[in-house]
Design an enzyme around this catalytic site. Structure first.
Site, short mmCIF file in Angstrom:
data_model
loop_
_atom_site.label_atom_id
_atom_site.label_comp_id
_atom_site.label_asym_id
_atom_site.label_seq_id
_atom_site.Cartn_x
_atom_site.Cartn_y
_atom_site.Cartn_z
CG HIS A 72 -0.26 0.28 2.59
ND1 HIS A 72 0.01 -0.81 3.34
CD2 HIS A 72 0.26 1.23 3.01
CE1 HIS A 72 0.42 -0.52 4.34
NE2 HIS A 72 0.78 0.78 4.49
P1 TYD Z 1 -1.76 -2.56 7.49
O1 TYD Z 1 -1.28 -1.23 7.54
O2 TYD Z 1 -2.68 -3.51 6.38
O3 TYD Z 1 -0.39 -3.65 7.79
P2 TYD Z 1 0.70 -3.88 6.75
O4 TYD Z 1 0.78 -2.74 5.89
O5 TYD Z 1 1.85 -3.96 7.80
O6 TYD Z 1 0.53 -5.24 6.17
O7 TYD Z 1 -2.50 -3.01 8.96
C1 TYD Z 1 -2.89 -4.26 9.46
C2 TYD Z 1 -4.06 -4.10 10.25
O8 TYD Z 1 -4.13 -3.30 11.46
C3 TYD Z 1 -5.39 -3.38 9.53
O9 TYD Z 1 -6.66 -4.23 9.73
C4 TYD Z 1 -5.28 -2.23 10.00
C5 TYD Z 1 -4.80 -2.36 11.34
N1 TYD Z 1 -3.98 -1.20 12.06
C6 TYD Z 1 -4.55 -0.25 12.82
O10 TYD Z 1 -5.66 -0.55 13.54
N2 TYD Z 1 -3.86 0.62 13.40
C7 TYD Z 1 -2.48 0.93 13.06
O11 TYD Z 1 -1.96 1.87 13.37
C8 TYD Z 1 -2.06 0.12 12.11
C9 TYD Z 1 -0.65 0.40 11.04
C10 TYD Z 1 -2.80 -0.87 11.38
#
Ligand code: TYD
Length: 133
Positions: free
Chosen positions: A49
């Site tokens: 992303h």
């Molecule tokens: P995501 O940013 O998609 O993880 P990555 O990029 O590392 O694969 O986040 C994973 C999950 O955690 C998603 O459901 C959103 C949640 N999340 C929060 O609730 N708060 C946060 O600060 C972050 C970074 C993620």
């Protein structure tokens, strides 16, 4: 200019061990509104992303991992191995993380609270967004 912007953090080491610190405005070029960390990482790559506005500094405080950054025209990779080095991830930058060591812990300092609306999770949408920048 390279997409990989590594910030060296000071190390205060002595016979008792090492300590690193970072200060907003000195080591981190944005105000920190949120801190999160990734751990118990396995084979699955993460990220995939970009953010419209969010800036982040990622520090691999234990173990090692690989980051890929993509600004829509170029892709560059870096392996983070040091707890005293931060990878600055600017806004509008696609990121992927993979090849986590078993003991990998990634600390992330972020410029804003969590906001799903700030995410671009579709790569074609990201390319259009990056073109418009
Ligand atoms: P995501 O940013 O998609 O993880 P990555 O990029 O590392 O694969 O986040 C994973 C999950 O955690 C998603 O459901 C959103 C949640 N999340 C929060 O609730 N708060 C946060 O600060 C972050 C970074 C993620």
């Amino acid at each position: 200019m390279s997409l990989i912007n590594l910030i060296d953090l000071p190390v205060y080491g002595d016979g008792r061990g090492d300590l690193s610190s970072l200060e907003v405005g000195k080591d981190v070029p944005f105000d920190i509104e949120r801190v999160y960390y990734l751990y118990n990482l396995g084979e699955s790559p993460r990220g995939f992303h970009a953010h419209r506005y969010l800036q982040q500094l990622a520090i691999c405080v234990n173990g090692h991992c690989k980051f890929l950054l993509d600004d829509g025209t170029r892709r560059e990779e870096v392996v983070l191995t040091k707890p005293n080095q931060g990878l600055l991830i600017r806004r509008a930058m696609w990121r992927e993380m993979r090849e986590f060591s078993n003991d990998c812990v990634i600390l992330v300092l972020a410029s804003a609270h969590y906001d799903e609306k700030d995410y671009i999770r579709n790569y074609s949408e990201f390319l259009s967004f990056a073109k418009g920048e």
